[in-house]
Design an enzyme around this catalytic site. Structure first.
Site, short mmCIF file in Angstrom:
data_model
loop_
_atom_site.label_atom_id
_atom_site.label_comp_id
_atom_site.label_asym_id
_atom_site.label_seq_id
_atom_site.Cartn_x
_atom_site.Cartn_y
_atom_site.Cartn_z
N ASP A 13 0.75 -1.18 -0.05
CA ASP A 13 0.21 0.01 0.12
C ASP A 13 0.78 1.28 -0.06
O ASP A 13 0.58 2.24 0.67
CB ASP A 13 -1.14 0.21 1.06
CG ASP A 13 -1.98 -1.11 1.19
OD1 ASP A 13 -2.10 -1.60 0.24
OD2 ASP A 13 -2.32 -1.58 2.26
N LYS A 16 1.67 2.47 -4.96
CA LYS A 16 2.22 1.62 -6.38
C LYS A 16 1.27 2.28 -7.57
O LYS A 16 1.78 2.38 -8.33
CB LYS A 16 2.38 0.21 -6.05
CG LYS A 16 3.52 -0.05 -5.09
CD LYS A 16 3.39 -1.60 -4.86
CE LYS A 16 2.49 -2.32 -4.31
NZ LYS A 16 1.80 -1.95 -2.96
N GLY A 40 -4.80 -4.17 -3.94
CA GLY A 40 -5.59 -3.25 -4.04
C GLY A 40 -4.88 -1.85 -4.36
O GLY A 40 -4.24 -1.21 -3.42
N HIS A 41 -4.98 -1.59 -5.78
CA HIS A 41 -4.08 -0.37 -6.33
C HIS A 41 -5.19 0.71 -6.38
O HIS A 41 -5.82 0.55 -7.20
CB HIS A 41 -3.24 -0.95 -7.59
CG HIS A 41 -2.21 -2.00 -6.85
ND1 HIS A 41 -1.30 -2.35 -8.04
CD2 HIS A 41 -1.92 -2.43 -5.78
CE1 HIS A 41 -0.46 -3.29 -7.21
NE2 HIS A 41 -0.97 -3.50 -5.94
N GLN A 224 1.85 -5.87 -3.26
CA GLN A 224 2.34 -6.02 -1.92
C GLN A 224 3.68 -5.03 -1.52
O GLN A 224 3.94 -4.27 -2.54
CB GLN A 224 2.60 -7.57 -1.59
CG GLN A 224 1.15 -8.31 -1.34
CD GLN A 224 0.58 -8.71 -2.88
OE1 GLN A 224 1.29 -9.26 -3.50
NE2 GLN A 224 -0.72 -8.64 -2.79
P1 GDP Z 1 -0.95 0.46 -3.70
O1 GDP Z 1 -1.44 -0.91 -2.95
O2 GDP Z 1 0.56 0.59 -3.40
O3 GDP Z 1 -1.21 0.75 -4.95
O4 GDP Z 1 -1.64 1.58 -2.47
P2 GDP Z 1 -3.04 1.69 -2.22
O5 GDP Z 1 -3.93 2.35 -3.29
O6 GDP Z 1 -3.39 0.76 -1.45
O7 GDP Z 1 -2.87 2.94 -1.03
C1 GDP Z 1 -2.65 4.04 -1.21
C2 GDP Z 1 -3.65 5.07 -0.79
O8 GDP Z 1 -2.85 6.48 -0.84
C3 GDP Z 1 -4.43 5.26 -2.02
O9 GDP Z 1 -5.66 5.53 -1.24
C4 GDP Z 1 -3.99 6.42 -2.91
O10 GDP Z 1 -5.06 7.13 -3.59
C5 GDP Z 1 -3.56 7.26 -1.83
N1 GDP Z 1 -2.21 8.07 -2.28
C6 GDP Z 1 -1.19 7.58 -3.05
N2 GDP Z 1 -0.49 8.68 -3.31
C7 GDP Z 1 -0.65 9.71 -2.55
C8 GDP Z 1 -0.27 10.88 -2.10
O11 GDP Z 1 0.68 11.27 -2.59
N3 GDP Z 1 -1.21 11.66 -1.16
C9 GDP Z 1 -2.33 11.37 -0.81
N4 GDP Z 1 -3.04 11.95 0.09
N5 GDP Z 1 -2.82 9.95 -0.94
C10 GDP Z 1 -2.10 9.30 -2.03
P1 IMO Z 2 -0.96 -4.14 -2.23
O1 IMO Z 2 -0.64 -4.70 -3.77
C1 IMO Z 2 -0.78 -4.54 1.97
C2 IMO Z 2 -0.95 -8.62 3.66
C3 IMO Z 2 -2.11 -9.05 4.36
C4 IMO Z 2 -1.72 -9.90 5.40
C5 IMO Z 2 -0.59 -10.75 4.59
C6 IMO Z 2 -0.96 -11.92 3.99
O2 IMO Z 2 -2.25 -3.31 -2.30
O3 IMO Z 2 0.06 -3.38 -1.73
P2 IMO Z 2 -2.57 -12.84 1.98
O4 IMO Z 2 -3.98 -12.22 1.75
O5 IMO Z 2 -1.76 -12.02 0.91
O6 IMO Z 2 -2.15 -14.07 2.40
O7 IMO Z 2 -2.37 -11.94 3.12
O8 IMO Z 2 -0.45 -9.76 3.48
N1 IMO Z 2 -1.35 -8.19 2.35
C7 IMO Z 2 -1.23 -6.68 1.95
N2 IMO Z 2 -1.13 -5.68 2.74
N3 IMO Z 2 -1.01 -4.48 0.61
C8 IMO Z 2 -1.35 -5.53 -0.06
O9 IMO Z 2 -1.50 -5.52 -1.41
C9 IMO Z 2 -1.42 -6.86 0.60
N4 IMO Z 2 -1.68 -8.03 -0.04
C10 IMO Z 2 -1.58 -8.88 0.90
O10 IMO Z 2 -2.89 -8.07 4.99
O11 IMO Z 2 -1.01 -9.44 6.54
MG MG Z 3 -2.90 -1.45 -1.88
#
Ligand code: GDP
Ligand code: IMO
Ligand code: MG
Length: 424
Positions: A13, A16, A40-41, A224
């Protein structure tokens, strides 16, 4: 743009999806190479929010080819739903812009049920998985009992193989005290998904090689993060794939010498969702970020655990991934703070540590040693040029990049495409 591997350099998270969306502009092809719909991106385009789970984030840029590589585990029902959701939002998803590897493994409901049952049995030692069946699906792959996309789209073979798998897994589910699955309804739903997905299924390895020969540039979208890697993460509190840079090669069939650079994505602080050690975890910063409505999981909605930036971890991430360039996201999350801490070492067992101990109990007891930085206490989300950033923010960014031993190449100050700064 050269072939680029993008990885999360923390616990997932990191933002990415947002950075992939920015970098896709200069790429021809975007490939997911590991993980499944545990990812979840999040990407915002013109105020519209998209959350991608299996489909590469590049799908939001017209004219780009997206590939779900052989290293991914695919829940076909989830993927069909995701594609339909994207189409409802006006995104084109056709076999001309999405390809699925025929050797990617398939996730079944028994994987999800086993994931859930194993978590229940672990009690307070649970991993906190996303319950998407990821561990059991990769387990079947390693045990050579998995089914692949090439099997799913071959009706006669699929029916015969699935019957055997359901029989065996129902025995395991019964032993767990869980309800066995109905073969006929499972078969029916998977046959319907197979029909929808068949046009996308192809030999992606050959396709990527041919595209590479024609000069196409490829962006590898990691899922991840480094410390969730099955080998290099905080085992057993990890996911079941190689989330580090090497996973991009094995998960796509594109060899290491074709890779040109590695981009590591970090948040300006640290988050983790699920169980396991998080040395810099801090309640104050968690309350602040949650109070701003931030840091809730994109896949499960769970509140993320939050802490200060941990340069011991990000420095180790540079080592195992070979990170060249650093993209720092969510800088704006720190805008209101008077003082900001950065972890520069750990102390445990009477020693100073500059890497993560592999002993998980020792890691859980690590006390961070912090260096304090003054906050800039002004909003950065409207800034578009490096020189317009407050001097203290620039100093903070340079310091965390230096400690990580990577080149600061992108800074994100909001979720939108335009909220991105290239350091001068
Ligand atoms: P990922 O799994 O690495 O793609 O990240 P996620 O989407 O799960 O979580 C990142 C969160 O941060 C999302 O809600 C994005 O919309 C948000 N985000 C990413 N970059 C920024 C930033 O620079 N500022 C803010 N406020 N939100 C951001
Ligand atoms: P993105 O791509 C954050 C975590 C779960 C748990 C561990 C194992 O959005 O960054 P799993 O369901 O993979 O067997 O769970 O890994 N986890 C993540 N945490 N971002 C993710 O993906 C994750 N995918 C799995 O919360 O701790
Ligand atoms: Mg994510």
């Amino acid at each position: 743009m050269a072939n680029t591997i993008l990885v999360g350099a923390q616990w997932g998270d990191e933002g990415k999806g947002k950075i992939i969306d920015v970098l896709t502009e200069q790429s021809d092809i975007v490939v997911r190479t590991q993980g499944g719909n545990n990812a979840g991106h999040t990407v915002f385009v013109s105020g519209q929010k998209y959350v991608l789970h299996l489909v590469p984030s590049g799908i939001l840029r017209p004219g780009k080819l997206c590939v779900i590589g052989n290293g991914v585990v695919i829940d076909p029902l989830g993927l069909v739903e995701e594609i339909e959701g994207l189409r409802r939002l006006g995104v084109k998803v056709k076999s001309t812009n999405l390809m699925i590897s025929e050797t990617a493994h398939v996730v079944f409901p028994y994987h999800r049920l086993l994931d859930e049952q194993r978590e229940v049995r672990k009690g307070r030692h649970k991993i906190g998985t996303t319950k998407r069946g990821i561990g059991p699906a990769y387990g079947d792959k390693a045990a050579r009992t998995g089914l692949r996309m090439i099997d799913l789209v071959n009706p006669a073979r699929f029916e015969a193989l699935l019957k055997l798998r359901v029989r065996e897994n129902n025995e395991v589910l019964r032993a767990f005290g869980a309800r066995p699955l109905s073969f006929s309804s499972l078969l029916k739903s998977y046959q319907a998904a197979a029909k929808s997905l068949k046009p996308f299924v192809a030999n992606t390895v050959i396709h990527l090689h041919e595209a590479g020969r024609r000069g196409a540039s490829i962006l590898f979208e990691g899922a991840q993060g480094t410390f969730l890697d099955i080998d290099h993460g905080t085992y057993p509190f990890v996911t079941s794939s190689n989330t580090t840079a090497g996973g991009a090669c094995t998960g796509s069939g594109v060899p290491p010498h074709r890779m040109d650079r590695v981009v590591g994505v970090v948040k300006a602080y640290t988050t983790r969702v699920g169980e396991g050690p998080l040395p810099t975890e801090n309640k104050e910063i968690a309350d602040m970020l949650h109070g701003m409505g931030r840091e809730f999981g994109a896949t499960t909605g769970r509140p993320r655990r939050c802490g200060w930036f941990d340069s011991v971890a990000t420095h180790q991430a540079t080592m195992v991934n070979g990170i060249d360039d650093l993209a720092v996201t969510n800088l704006d999350g720190l805008d209101t703070l008077e003082k900001i801490q950065v972890c520069v070492a750990y102390r445990v067992a009477g020693k100073r540590w500059t890497h993560l101990p592999n002993d998980i109990d020792l890691l859980a007891r690590c006390q961070p040693i912090y260096r304090e930085f003054p906050g800039w206490r002004q909003s950065t989300s409207e800034v578009r040029e490096w020189k317009q950033l407050p001097a203290k923010a620039r100093e903070y960014l340079k310091a965390i990049a230096d400690l990580t031993e990577a080149k600061l190449s992108l800074v994100s100050i909001g979720p939108g495409r335009e909220q991105t700064i290239v350091p001068g």
